[in-house]
Enzyme design. Structure first.
Site, PDB file in Angstrom:
ATOM      1  N   LYS A 170      55.157  19.979   3.495  1.00  0.00           N
ATOM      2  CA  LYS A 170      55.158  20.972   2.419  1.00  0.00           C
ATOM      3  C   LYS A 170      54.512  20.368   1.181  1.00  0.00           C
ATOM      4  CE  LYS A 170      57.444  22.284  -1.085  1.00  0.00           C
ATOM      5  NZ  LYS A 170      56.330  22.850  -1.848  1.00  0.00           N
ATOM      6  N   GLU A 243      60.720   8.528  -3.082  1.00  0.00           N
ATOM      7  CA  GLU A 243      59.802   7.887  -4.040  1.00  0.00           C
ATOM      8  C   GLU A 243      59.784   8.764  -5.277  1.00  0.00           C
ATOM      9  OE1 GLU A 243      58.590   5.043  -3.632  1.00  0.00           O
ATOM     10  OE2 GLU A 243      58.205   4.653  -1.511  1.00  0.00           O
ATOM     11  N   CYS A 277      52.765   7.710 -10.425  1.00  0.00           N
ATOM     12  CA  CYS A 277      54.179   7.324 -10.500  1.00  0.00           C
ATOM     13  C   CYS A 277      54.330   5.926 -11.063  1.00  0.00           C
ATOM     14  CB  CYS A 277      54.819   7.428  -9.130  1.00  0.00           C
ATOM     15  SG  CYS A 277      53.922   6.530  -7.867  1.00  0.00           S
ATOM     16  N   GLU A 374      59.786   9.581 -18.927  1.00  0.00           N
ATOM     17  CA  GLU A 374      58.511   9.464 -18.216  1.00  0.00           C
ATOM     18  C   GLU A 374      57.558  10.530 -18.748  1.00  0.00           C
ATOM     19  OE1 GLU A 374      58.435  10.803 -14.129  1.00  0.00           O
ATOM     20  OE2 GLU A 374      56.870   9.352 -13.642  1.00  0.00           O
TER      21      GLU A 374
END
Ligand code: NAD
Length: 471
Positions: A170, A243, A277, A374
């Protein structure tokens, strides 16, 4: 540009049973294609197909699966131009970077093809032979984000297939087309049902995480979504590789050679317009070199050519989506309101695309949102320190723990500082470098489990200890 207009279930191209949804080109802010949308019932069909295929696929000879992955890598290469165009259109990154992403996708596929699943002899004695084998798990659900759509799909799918699992993928609804194309290609190689793809929102991800016949979810994305997936996965004890988000710190040690490291810092902080990331997201610099580092980074940032990723001279593309663009603007404004110095950038470019120039922010500290959260975008806060011990404390003062870096000429000092970072990876004089043979994963709220290398491959397997009695 021709986009794939179907999903794939059991090797067949099928229509999504929901209304298609628009996918935005971030360089224009306008839709460039309609993506098919699946229903939760189609998730069930995809899982059923994957489950049926697993019964035989798990027993395919190892050599056959290796050969399949090599053929898939060749197909990625053969379709590299189309895949790179798709990545730039849907994700926004400059075409050269999209071409690198496609090249890495093929490279990672070949690396997985050549990896062996080890058998460890635990005991070989007169009384017994004990061997540790690894078997595939079953149906793996892969849920991917929008920043490196093709490469992350490859990171999930290839080790799963290599070890004999079957997959339901997905992709993010913001960047579905490169993964749809990838799955179309993989289907030219593997038996029907080994790889399936469902697209769209409206509970599609949840239908996967709650599905009793999915044995593992490999997820790359934000921490809140990872937490939701973990909760939903409890019913059938799905294996998880998560992750998640990062807020990586870099520490420049006193006396570092600024000219030698500045480009590296800039490139690894702004890789993919900062939407990586494990990009460097907070930089700690000793007071003696603070102004010099800030102005060097601002100088490099000002040299970037911001624009559509399809234009040849552009080095810096748009932010991928409106929400992320808004978050970056908001965090910079919040820092400005608290007295931060914006050394370059700091204002969105006018027009319809989500263009935000590379921005260096000085005179900020822990406790300011831009440092603590972040940002996942083209802005780097630079924080001053006077004592390396304080820098280590500030670097670790974050819920995330994906990567971290130390920059300096004294490698032994850098090594001892790196060892104290609470992160899954610690780089010295580099950051954000991921490699197919180096296990990569997060600590703290950045997730758990690793990808890549033998350790990453084995996350798609169930250990089975074989104990042969010798009387
Ligand atoms: P996201 O969590 O919003 O979405 C990721 C995927 O999850 C999408 O496909 C989305 O449709 C799906 N999803 C959303 N809600 C779901 C739910 N409740 N159940 C199941 N699936 C659901 O993340 P994003 O905004 O696409 O990606 C950005 C984030 O990803 C950043 O935090 C970034 O740091 C992180 N990221 C981490 C890594 C890593 O390796 N650690 C790599 C890339 C990105």
């Amino acid at each position: 540009m021709q986009t794939v207009s179907t999903i794939f279930i059991n090797g067949e191209a099928v229509e999504g049973e929901r209304n298609p949804f628009p996918v935005i080109n971030p360089a224009t802010g306008e839709a460039f294609a309609q993506c098919p949308a699946a229903t939760p019932e189609q998730v069930d069909q995809a899982v059923a197909a994957a489950n049926a295929a697993f019964k035989t696929f798990q027993h395919t000879p190892d050599a056959d699966r290796k050969a399949m992955l090599h053929r898939i890598a060749d197909l990625i290469d053969a379709n590299a131009d189309e895949l790179a165009q798709l990545v730039t259109l849907e994700q926004g990154k400059p075409l050269a970077l999209a071409q690198m992403e496609v090249g890495a996708a093929a490279g990672w596929t070949r690396y997985n093809a050549d990896l062996d699943v080890p058998v460890k002899v635990v005991e070989d004695s007169d009384t017994r032979l004990a061997e540790l084998h690894h078997k595939p798990l079953g149906v793996v659900g892969s849920i991917t984000p929008w920043n490196w759509p093709l490469m992350i799909a490859v990171w999930h799918i290839m080790p799963a297939i290599r070890t004999g699992n079957t997959v339901v993928s997905k992709p993010s609804s913001m960047t579905p087309f490169s993964t749809l194309k990838l799955v179309e290609l993989i289907n030219q190689v593997v038996p029907a049902g080994v790889i399936n793809i469902v697209t769209g929102e409206g509970g599609i991800g949840r239908a996967m995480t709650q599905h009793q016949d999915i044995r593992k979810i490999v997820f790359t994305g934000s921490t809140p979504t990872g937490q939701d997936i973990m909760r939903k996965s409890a019913d059938n004890l799905k294996r998880l590789t998560l992750e998640l988000g990062g807020n990586d710190a870099g520490i420049v040690l006193p006396g570092a050679d600024i000219d030698a490291i500045a480009q590296g810092i800039f490139q690894t902080a702004f890789l993919n317009m900062g939407q990586t990331c494990a990009a460097l997201k907070r930089l700690y610099v000793h007071e003696d070199q603070y102004e010099a580092v800030c102005s060097k980074l601002a100088e490099i940032a000002s040299q970037q050519v911001v624009g559509s990723g399809l234009e040849s001279d552009v080095t810096f593309g748009p932010v991928q989506n409106q929400d992320q663009f808004n978050l970056v603007s908001e965090l910079v404004e919040d820092a400005r309101a608290q007295g931060a110095r914006i050394l370059c950038g700091g204002e969105a470019q006018p027009g319809n695309g989500y263009f935000y120039p590379p921005t260096i922010v000085a005179d900020v500290s822990n406790g300011v949102r831009l440092v603590d959260e972040e940002q996942f975008g083209p802005v780097l806060p630079v924080i001053k320190y006077s004592d390396v011990e304080d820098a280590i404390v500030m670097a670790n003062d974050n819920v995330n723990g994906l990567g971290g870096s130390v920059w300096g000429s004294d490698i032994e000092q850098a090594r001892s500082v790196a060892a104290r970072l609470e992160t899954g990876t610690a780089w010295i004089n580099n950051h954000a470098e991921v490699l197919p043979h180096c296990p990569f994963g997060g600590s703290k709220m950045s997730g758990f489990g690793v990808e890549f290398g033998e350790e990453g491959l084995l996350e798609y397997t169930q250990p089975q200890l074989l104990n042969i009695s010798r009387g």
